[in-house]
Design a protein around this motif. Structure first.
Motif, PDB file in Angstrom:
ATOM      1  N   ILE A   3       1.990   4.036  59.379  1.00  0.00           N
ATOM      2  CA  ILE A   3       0.987   5.256  60.501  1.00  0.00           C
ATOM      3  C   ILE A   3       2.236   5.718  60.042  1.00  0.00           C
ATOM      4  N   PRO A   4       1.826   7.371  60.738  1.00  0.00           N
ATOM      5  CA  PRO A   4       2.849   8.300  60.542  1.00  0.00           C
ATOM      6  C   PRO A   4       3.802   8.780  62.011  1.00  0.00           C
ATOM      7  N   GLU A   5       4.483   9.299  61.498  1.00  0.00           N
ATOM      8  CA  GLU A   5       5.647   9.697  62.262  1.00  0.00           C
ATOM      9  C   GLU A   5       4.941  10.684  63.510  1.00  0.00           C
ATOM     10  N   TRP A   6       5.483  10.265  64.740  1.00  0.00           N
ATOM     11  CA  TRP A   6       6.241  11.590  65.612  1.00  0.00           C
ATOM     12  C   TRP A   6       6.926  11.343  66.560  1.00  0.00           C
ATOM     13  N   PRO A   7       7.323  12.878  66.659  1.00  0.00           N
ATOM     14  CA  PRO A   7       6.221  14.130  66.412  1.00  0.00           C
ATOM     15  C   PRO A   7       6.661  14.722  65.280  1.00  0.00           C
ATOM     16  N   VAL A   8       5.729  15.835  64.322  1.00  0.00           N
ATOM     17  CA  VAL A   8       5.521  16.533  63.565  1.00  0.00           C
ATOM     18  C   VAL A   8       6.414  18.245  63.662  1.00  0.00           C
ATOM     19  N   SER A   9       7.173  18.193  62.547  1.00  0.00           N
ATOM     20  CA  SER A   9       6.948  19.768  62.285  1.00  0.00           C
ATOM     21  C   SER A   9       6.838  20.425  60.619  1.00  0.00           C
ATOM     22  N   ALA A  10       6.741  21.840  60.540  1.00  0.00           N
ATOM     23  CA  ALA A  10       6.771  22.242  59.980  1.00  0.00           C
ATOM     24  C   ALA A  10       7.103  23.496  59.417  1.00  0.00           C
ATOM     25  N   GLY A  11       6.890  23.926  58.994  1.00  0.00           N
ATOM     26  CA  GLY A  11       7.368  25.977  57.968  1.00  0.00           C
ATOM     27  C   GLY A  11       7.798  26.532  59.457  1.00  0.00           C
ATOM     28  N   ARG A  12       6.047  26.168  60.064  1.00  0.00           N
ATOM     29  CA  ARG A  12       6.008  27.502  60.718  1.00  0.00           C
ATOM     30  C   ARG A  12       7.046  27.294  62.847  1.00  0.00           C
ATOM     31  N   GLU A  13       6.899  26.023  62.572  1.00  0.00           N
ATOM     32  CA  GLU A  13       7.723  25.946  63.723  1.00  0.00           C
ATOM     33  C   GLU A  13       9.856  26.749  63.173  1.00  0.00           C
ATOM     34  N   LEU A  14       9.411  26.340  61.807  1.00  0.00           N
ATOM     35  CA  LEU A  14      11.260  26.985  61.836  1.00  0.00           C
ATOM     36  C   LEU A  14      11.168  28.597  61.717  1.00  0.00           C
ATOM     37  N   GLU A  15       9.250  28.867  60.978  1.00  0.00           N
ATOM     38  CA  GLU A  15       9.646  30.458  61.453  1.00  0.00           C
ATOM     39  C   GLU A  15       9.863  31.070  62.457  1.00  0.00           C
ATOM     40  N   LEU A  16       8.558  30.356  63.141  1.00  0.00           N
ATOM     41  CA  LEU A  16       9.102  30.692  64.530  1.00  0.00           C
ATOM     42  C   LEU A  16      10.767  30.957  65.508  1.00  0.00           C
ATOM     43  N   LEU A  17      11.064  29.811  65.374  1.00  0.00           N
ATOM     44  CA  LEU A  17      12.968  29.701  65.863  1.00  0.00           C
ATOM     45  C   LEU A  17      13.659  30.543  65.352  1.00  0.00           C
ATOM     46  N   ARG A  18      13.043  30.650  63.892  1.00  0.00           N
ATOM     47  CA  ARG A  18      14.439  31.630  63.430  1.00  0.00           C
ATOM     48  C   ARG A  18      14.294  32.920  64.206  1.00  0.00           C
ATOM     49  N   GLU A  19      12.534  33.986  64.277  1.00  0.00           N
ATOM     50  CA  GLU A  19      12.398  34.933  64.941  1.00  0.00           C
ATOM     51  C   GLU A  19      13.069  34.718  66.517  1.00  0.00           C
ATOM     52  N   VAL A  20      13.378  33.946  67.080  1.00  0.00           N
ATOM     53  CA  VAL A  20      14.084  33.340  68.702  1.00  0.00           C
ATOM     54  C   VAL A  20      15.297  33.731  67.905  1.00  0.00           C
ATOM     55  N   LEU A  21      16.151  32.589  67.327  1.00  0.00           N
ATOM     56  CA  LEU A  21      17.505  32.592  66.425  1.00  0.00           C
ATOM     57  C   LEU A  21      18.306  33.813  66.123  1.00  0.00           C
ATOM     58  N   GLU A  22      16.984  34.587  65.538  1.00  0.00           N
ATOM     59  CA  GLU A  22      17.896  36.335  64.951  1.00  0.00           C
ATOM     60  C   GLU A  22      17.790  36.973  65.838  1.00  0.00           C
TER      61      GLU A  22
END
Ligand SMILES: Cc1ncc(COP(=O)(O)O)c(C=O)c1O
Length: 373
Positions: A3-22
């Motif tokens: 049974i898959p775990e939840w929540p899930v994230s991928a590269g897109r979350e990291l990409e957008l988070l990086r934009e904010v963090l920078e």
């Protein structure tokens, strides 16, 4: 069983988070926040979205902006998460608990009609587990009786009624992005509406009484700070992009599971009316008829959990059974269906529907084996 775990994230979350963090703005005034509000509101077929810290305060915002307050009664289903009722109490109004329909698990429009009093100001329809409450009947009833209809759509991101998405049918809709929800930033919420004035009042309340486009130190109405951060908006932007494919996956697996379990005596899954063209499948709900299934709901819950399928044995009481409402502060109508569901209903969280076809068939086989064991 995988049974898959939840929540899930991928590269897109990291990409957008990086934009904010920078960027120099991590708070609620980064452009990604209004961009996400617009994108989510449009996804739910609404003109306006007001983000806020969680789904509980989203309901409070909706009630407050709709002018609900002390002396008013608000009709709510007896089966929901507590926020549906406490938001009513929080704005100083009185929750009136009414029954749900036996197999949709949603507020029963006949019970709403029977509970209306001269003090009734609003009705909150909770789209429990994903499928919308009967919005045709509720809309007509509220229009006829001059009542405000608010949708608690904490479970219904992307769900539709006659082609219209949750949150766009009532005066306002409210959503949660808490950790278990079908899109999440750990916490978060949103009010959606097609009423520009209501959106402006809610936004002012969530942002210290400010007016859009006016000064930081100019506060026109009593408000507070319910703003989400840009970090949450970044994660939610990525989660929204993934949501349609996840809903389609859950729908496919739910159909397969229902098909595989057709004919299993004493097991009835949530009834999804034909008007619900899209169901978020936040939960897959069901009821166990012990005499026919061969075990009680509690035995079913224990056995299913032992096979590795996560399952919750429903709520321990209707909302009015909480100690909070034992000494008043509410009105309670007869709720025999809600009381029965406490003893015989269960739900699977949405991750149960997010595996591959093989896993879904394995889940069905495990449930079928319970009956023959
Ligand atoms: C029906 C319903 N309404 C409101 C909420 C409140 O959302 P939050 O936890 O984001 O405050 C929840 C949360 O689980 C819910 O299930």
């Amino acid at each position: 069983m995988k049974i898959p775990e939840w929540p899930v994230s991928a590269g897109r979350e990291l990409e957008l988070l990086r934009e904010v963090l920078e960027s120099p703005q991590w708070g609620g005034f980064h452009e990604i926040v209004p961009q996400f509000e617009s994108a989510f509101a449009a996804f739910q077929h609404c003109a306006h979205g007001v983000s806020c810290v969680n789904g509980t305060v989203a309901i409070e915002l909706a009630l407050d902006a709709a002018g609900v307050g002390p002396g008013d009664e608000v009709i709510v289903p007896a089966i929901s998460f507590v926020s549906t009722a406490t938001a009513v109490s929080w704005v100083g109004a009185t929750p009136v608990f009414v029954d749900i329909e036996p197999y949709s698990f949603n507020i029963d429009p006949d019970c709403v009609a029977a509970a209306i009093s001269p003090k009734t100001k609003a009705v909150i329809a909770v789209h429990f587990g994903g499928p919308l409450a009967d919005m045709d009947r509720l809309t007509r009833l509220c229009a006829d009786r001059g009542l405000i209809l608010i949708e608690d759509a904490a479970h219904a991101h992307g769900s539709e009624w006659n082609g219209r998405r949750a949150g766009s049918l009532g005066l306002a809709g409210t959503f949660s992005f808490q950790n278990s929800k079908v899109m999440t930033a750990g916490e978060g919420g949103m009010l959606t509406t097609n009423d520009a004035a209501l959106a402006e009042r809610a936004r002012a309340y969530a942002n210290q009484g400010r007016r859009t486009g006016e000064g930081w130190f100019s506060h026109y109405t009593l408000g507070t700070n319910y703003r989400i951060t840009a970090l949450q908006a970044a994660v939610l932007t990525a989660q929204l992009e993934r949501l349609p494919a996840q809903i389609a996956l859950r729908a496919r697996n739910a159909e397969l599971l229902r098909r595989e379990l057709e004919g299993v005596k004493g097991l009835a899954f949530q009834n999804v009316p034909p008007q619900v063209g899209v169901n978020s499948y936040y939960l897959l709900l069901g009821r166990i008829e012990a005499a026919k299934f061969g075990m009680t709901r509690d035995e079913f819950h224990r056995a299913v959990t032992t096979t590795g399928v996560p399952c919750t044995p429903f709520y321990p009481h209707p909302l009015y059974g909480n100690p909070l409402y034992q000494n008043g502060g509410c009105r309670v109508e007869p709720c025999p269906v809600s009381e029965a569901c406490i003893g015989d209903a269960f739900w699977f969280p949405h991750r149960v529907l997010m595996g591959d076809e093989g896993t879904t068939r394995e889940i069905a086989a495990a449930i079928r084996r319970l009956q023959s064991s």
